[in-house]
Design a protein around this motif. Structure first.
Motif, PDB file in Angstrom:
ATOM      1  N   UNK A  14       0.851  -1.194   0.000  1.00  0.00           N
ATOM      2  CA  UNK A  14       0.000   0.000   0.000  1.00  0.00           C
ATOM      3  C   UNK A  14       0.885   1.241   0.000  1.00  0.00           C
ATOM      4  N   UNK A  15       0.410   2.291  -0.625  1.00  0.00           N
ATOM      5  CA  UNK A  15       1.180   3.527  -0.635  1.00  0.00           C
ATOM      6  C   UNK A  15       1.688   3.871  -2.015  1.00  0.00           C
ATOM      7  N   UNK A  16       2.372   5.011  -2.139  1.00  0.00           N
ATOM      8  CA  UNK A  16       2.769   5.515  -3.454  1.00  0.00           C
ATOM      9  C   UNK A  16       4.015   4.851  -4.057  1.00  0.00           C
ATOM     10  N   UNK A  17       4.902   4.333  -3.236  1.00  0.00           N
ATOM     11  CA  UNK A  17       6.150   3.788  -3.790  1.00  0.00           C
ATOM     12  C   UNK A  17       7.093   4.906  -4.214  1.00  0.00           C
ATOM     13  N   UNK A  18       8.152   4.607  -4.967  1.00  0.00           N
ATOM     14  CA  UNK A  18       8.521   3.260  -5.455  1.00  0.00           C
ATOM     15  C   UNK A  18       9.070   2.386  -4.332  1.00  0.00           C
ATOM     16  N   UNK A  19       8.848   1.077  -4.474  1.00  0.00           N
ATOM     17  CA  UNK A  19       9.189   0.123  -3.425  1.00  0.00           C
ATOM     18  C   UNK A  19      10.393  -0.733  -3.815  1.00  0.00           C
ATOM     19  N   UNK A  20      11.157  -1.217  -2.819  1.00  0.00           N
ATOM     20  CA  UNK A  20      12.112  -2.286  -3.115  1.00  0.00           C
ATOM     21  C   UNK A  20      11.324  -3.510  -3.577  1.00  0.00           C
ATOM     22  N   UNK A  21      11.960  -4.394  -4.322  1.00  0.00           N
ATOM     23  CA  UNK A  21      11.232  -5.536  -4.883  1.00  0.00           C
ATOM     24  C   UNK A  21      12.106  -6.783  -4.907  1.00  0.00           C
ATOM     25  N   UNK A  22      11.445  -7.939  -4.917  1.00  0.00           N
ATOM     26  CA  UNK A  22      12.158  -9.213  -5.017  1.00  0.00           C
ATOM     27  C   UNK A  22      11.515 -10.095  -6.072  1.00  0.00           C
ATOM     28  N   UNK A  23      12.348 -10.921  -6.703  1.00  0.00           N
ATOM     29  CA  UNK A  23      11.895 -11.966  -7.617  1.00  0.00           C
ATOM     30  C   UNK A  23      12.101 -13.294  -6.912  1.00  0.00           C
ATOM     31  N   UNK A  24      11.074 -14.137  -6.889  1.00  0.00           N
ATOM     32  CA  UNK A  24      11.199 -15.477  -6.320  1.00  0.00           C
ATOM     33  C   UNK A  24      11.665 -16.456  -7.399  1.00  0.00           C
ATOM     34  N   UNK A  25      12.611 -17.325  -7.039  1.00  0.00           N
ATOM     35  CA  UNK A  25      13.140 -18.330  -7.961  1.00  0.00           C
ATOM     36  C   UNK A  25      12.959 -19.700  -7.314  1.00  0.00           C
ATOM     37  N   UNK A  46       5.392 -16.195   1.751  1.00  0.00           N
ATOM     38  CA  UNK A  46       6.501 -15.241   1.840  1.00  0.00           C
ATOM     39  C   UNK A  46       6.172 -13.947   1.099  1.00  0.00           C
ATOM     40  N   UNK A  47       5.531 -14.055  -0.062  1.00  0.00           N
ATOM     41  CA  UNK A  47       5.162 -12.860  -0.832  1.00  0.00           C
ATOM     42  C   UNK A  47       4.183 -11.994  -0.039  1.00  0.00           C
ATOM     43  N   UNK A  48       3.225 -12.646   0.587  1.00  0.00           N
ATOM     44  CA  UNK A  48       2.243 -11.905   1.387  1.00  0.00           C
ATOM     45  C   UNK A  48       2.923 -11.155   2.530  1.00  0.00           C
ATOM     46  N   UNK A  49       3.821 -11.839   3.237  1.00  0.00           N
ATOM     47  CA  UNK A  49       4.490 -11.215   4.378  1.00  0.00           C
ATOM     48  C   UNK A  49       5.387 -10.056   3.943  1.00  0.00           C
ATOM     49  N   UNK A  50       6.158 -10.273   2.882  1.00  0.00           N
ATOM     50  CA  UNK A  50       7.057  -9.222   2.425  1.00  0.00           C
ATOM     51  C   UNK A  50       6.286  -8.004   1.918  1.00  0.00           C
ATOM     52  N   UNK A  51       5.178  -8.250   1.219  1.00  0.00           N
ATOM     53  CA  UNK A  51       4.385  -7.131   0.709  1.00  0.00           C
ATOM     54  C   UNK A  51       3.834  -6.299   1.858  1.00  0.00           C
ATOM     55  N   UNK A  52       3.397  -6.955   2.910  1.00  0.00           N
ATOM     56  CA  UNK A  52       2.896  -6.233   4.088  1.00  0.00           C
ATOM     57  C   UNK A  52       3.999  -5.422   4.765  1.00  0.00           C
ATOM     58  N   UNK A  53       5.253  -5.819   4.512  1.00  0.00           N
ATOM     59  CA  UNK A  53       6.403  -5.116   5.098  1.00  0.00           C
ATOM     60  C   UNK A  53       7.006  -4.086   4.141  1.00  0.00           C
ATOM     61  N   UNK A  54       6.292  -3.802   3.051  1.00  0.00           N
ATOM     62  CA  UNK A  54       6.721  -2.726   2.165  1.00  0.00           C
ATOM     63  C   UNK A  54       7.609  -3.133   1.008  1.00  0.00           C
ATOM     64  N   UNK A  55       7.644  -4.447   0.684  1.00  0.00           N
ATOM     65  CA  UNK A  55       8.495  -4.941  -0.405  1.00  0.00           C
ATOM     66  C   UNK A  55       7.618  -5.553  -1.489  1.00  0.00           C
ATOM     67  N   UNK A  99      14.227   0.893  -8.899  1.00  0.00           N
ATOM     68  CA  UNK A  99      15.118   0.123  -9.773  1.00  0.00           C
ATOM     69  C   UNK A  99      16.468  -0.172  -9.131  1.00  0.00           C
ATOM     70  N   UNK A 100      16.850   0.575  -8.114  1.00  0.00           N
ATOM     71  CA  UNK A 100      18.143   0.348  -7.460  1.00  0.00           C
ATOM     72  C   UNK A 100      18.039  -0.643  -6.296  1.00  0.00           C
ATOM     73  N   UNK A 101      16.829  -1.136  -6.022  1.00  0.00           N
ATOM     74  CA  UNK A 101      16.636  -2.022  -4.857  1.00  0.00           C
ATOM     75  C   UNK A 101      15.843  -3.275  -5.241  1.00  0.00           C
ATOM     76  N   UNK A 102      16.299  -3.944  -6.300  1.00  0.00           N
ATOM     77  CA  UNK A 102      15.668  -5.191  -6.741  1.00  0.00           C
ATOM     78  C   UNK A 102      16.565  -6.360  -6.346  1.00  0.00           C
TER      79      UNK A 102
END
Length: 248
Positions: A14-25, A46-55, A99-102
């Protein structure tokens, strides 16, 4: 490059971002975007938890799995590196993502993919290895076979026999580049086994062995690549894990 189109789920905090992001492999074998196994969906959790933490998170069905296209029958770990980098490239097009925090979160075989990807792209800010291996694939498979039989309470003789079979199969794959020659060697190993095998059992062994994925995996040593990784790394292991044994 692989003529594949990936079906994926992108979650945004939630919120305007931009947010850090992760790709799951995902780990080895065909996996959907949640890495569903026996009713459990670890990547979803894990995706649910990380998203709630701003990622922000991106998780895709593997090539040739679910709604993703592409042929995984001829793919190796290096092809999955290309897939992970394609996911990073996609995230870099999203205005909601910093883009600097992927980063990459790789589980099991994904823990091999993430370091290779990190050495190939400056766009990866960090990696997380969940039960990622640090030994050559051949050694990993020997350990897995031993732990699995040990957990089943098999006698030492059965464990030793399984090791001999594995050694014979892997030697055939490493020494015979032609599939027909490798199959002949594998059949010879099966014929010399202490227990007799049916033709169906032998065919199963041949089918499992003669894949580009296994040929690559047994010879791949992750240690030189790990030494080249320069981004932050979080490596996590489970003390009861029998697939990626923590001590090793």
């Amino acid at each position: 490059k692989a003529k594949a189109t990936f079906a994926a789920t992108l979650t945004l905090p939630a919120g305007p971002g931009p947010f850090p992001a992760v790709v799951f492999i995902s780990g080895s074998g065909p996996q959907d975007r949640d890495e569903t196994v026996m009713g459990h969906r670890p990547f979803l959790i894990l995706a649910d938890d990380l998203t709630r933490r701003g990622i922000a998170t991106l998780r895709a069905d593997d090539r040739g799995v679910g709604k993703s296209t592409g042929d995984r029958s001829r793919a190796t770990t290096l092809d999955f590196v290309d897939d992970a980098l394609a996911a990073v490239a996609y995230l870099r097009t999203r205005k909601e993502v910093n883009r600097r925090r992927i980063g990459l979160i790789g589980h099991s075989e994904g823990g091999l993919v993430a370091p290779i990807a990190a050495t190939r792209s400056r766009d990866i800010a960090f990696i997380v290895m969940l039960a990622g291996t640090g030994l050559p694939g051949e050694e990993v498979l020997y350990l897995q076979g031993w732990r699995m039989l040990q957990a089943q309470g098999m006698p030492k003789e059965a464990v030793a026999q399984e090791r001999l079979l594995q050694e014979g199969f892997f030697a055939a794959l490493k020494q015979e580049k032609d599939d027909a020659a490798a199959e002949k060697r594998i059949r010879e190993v099966c014929a010399k086994a202490a227990r007799s095998m049916s033709e169906e059992e032998i065919k199963t062994h041949v089918k499992q062995a003669l894949t580009p994925w296994l040929r690559f995996f047994i010879t791949y040593d992750p240690r030189p690549v790990l030494r080249k990784v320069r981004c932050p790394v979080l490596a996590l292991f489970g003390e009861k894990d029998t697939q990626v044994t923590p001590k090793e």
